[in-house]
Write an enzyme that holds these catalytic residues in place. Sequence first.
Site, PDB file in Angstrom:
ATOM      1  N   SER A  54       0.804  -1.227   0.000  1.00  0.00           N
ATOM      2  CA  SER A  54       0.000   0.000   0.000  1.00  0.00           C
ATOM      3  C   SER A  54       0.834   1.273   0.000  1.00  0.00           C
ATOM      4  CB  SER A  54      -0.944   0.020   1.206  1.00  0.00           C
ATOM      5  OG  SER A  54      -0.212  -0.036   2.421  1.00  0.00           O
ATOM      6  N   ASP A 344      -2.766   8.713   7.576  1.00  0.00           N
ATOM      7  CA  ASP A 344      -3.740   7.825   8.215  1.00  0.00           C
ATOM      8  C   ASP A 344      -2.994   6.943   9.222  1.00  0.00           C
ATOM      9  OD1 ASP A 344      -2.527   5.726   6.844  1.00  0.00           O
ATOM     10  OD2 ASP A 344      -4.177   5.388   5.442  1.00  0.00           O
ATOM     11  N   HIS A 347       0.085   5.260   6.976  1.00  0.00           N
ATOM     12  CA  HIS A 347       0.785   5.787   5.801  1.00  0.00           C
ATOM     13  C   HIS A 347       1.214   7.243   5.955  1.00  0.00           C
ATOM     14  CE1 HIS A 347      -1.918   2.503   4.432  1.00  0.00           C
ATOM     15  NE2 HIS A 347      -0.815   2.128   3.820  1.00  0.00           N
TER      16      HIS A 347
END
Length: 383
Positions: A54, A344, A347
């Site tokens: 991600s 978040d 990240h």
Amino acid sequence: MEENSRTRRIRRNSKNVVSSSMLVFIVCSVLINWSIVQTPQAEAARAFFVFGDSLVDNGNNNFLATTARADSYPYGIDSPSHRASGRFSNGLNMPDLISEKIGSEPTLPYLSPQLDGERLLIGANFASAGIGILNDTGVQFINIIRIRNQLEYFKQYQRRVAALIGEKEGQDLVNQALVLITLGGNDFVNNYYLVPFSARSRQFALPDYVVFLISEYRKILESLYELGARRVLVTGTGPLGCVPAELALHSSNGECAAQLQAAVNLFNPQLVQLLNQLNSQIGSDVFISANAFTMHLDFVNNPQQYGFVTSKVACCGQGAYNGIGLCTPASNLCPNRDLYAFWDPFHPSEKANRLIVDRFMTGSTQYMSPMNLSTIMELDSRT
């Protein structure tokens, strides 16, 4: 009679001038059209390929039935379109910013229907949120593109490019490309430490698990080399115990989670050792180590020095440190994302990603070994 003869000569000369002008126009048109046809291949002299999780996914998971998605507000709130694109960021992520630095267009997700024709020559992003080195990492996300499948897609990509520009030209494009791969973090947070007494933690003591991970990573990197990759940026894992999600679970006073930090401190040195071994076997600096741990730790330990108000609280989230659950439209959302190191619970913000990529470009051997990306580009431009 003399007047008529002069008139005929003028007409003949005029025709010759027109004919010459037409010839010049045609030649110029051919040259212009030829240069337009050649431009995509010229621009594609440095394609860019991305593999991983991600941290580098540009939206492949948007096309999959999975819970590991970033396709809704407020993701992408600071991007040029102000819309969620599948990037786990408020704006741009590492691959976008590396593309900026090397003067290329952003790579498209491989699963995107837009990645077709001449756009293939820019490269492709194969990354998928939730994946790890191991196939059983991220099983809770169900349908994600595991790293072996990413490599299969890379083979498919090469067949598509060969059909477009020829087999030799396609191989040259891959050999001359820049490659980024980011793996490892999920093998700890979404596998070994996902739940107490996880299957892998019962199978392996932590030091043995790290040795196993490195042995599996070796196979992945060897496969990349066999598929033609000749310049590969390999990021280690960041300080996993310091992200807001882990602080929310394990920290009472904002200290980093000791277990995860211990795992990272075992994993990263062994990864660097692996890259050195591979380069020695190959006889060339194919694999470049990017010290993500130190890059992140700079602003985690000294957020104010880099213009952040905090490196502990996420901009978007809920609960302690905004580290519980997912970033959703119902989450707390900070008004100025540039003041937060983390976007978040897991990240970095776009601003933090920019700091990281700056280290990629110009960092000393403390950050990039054996050389940084600026040096790579200079060396490769001579060949």
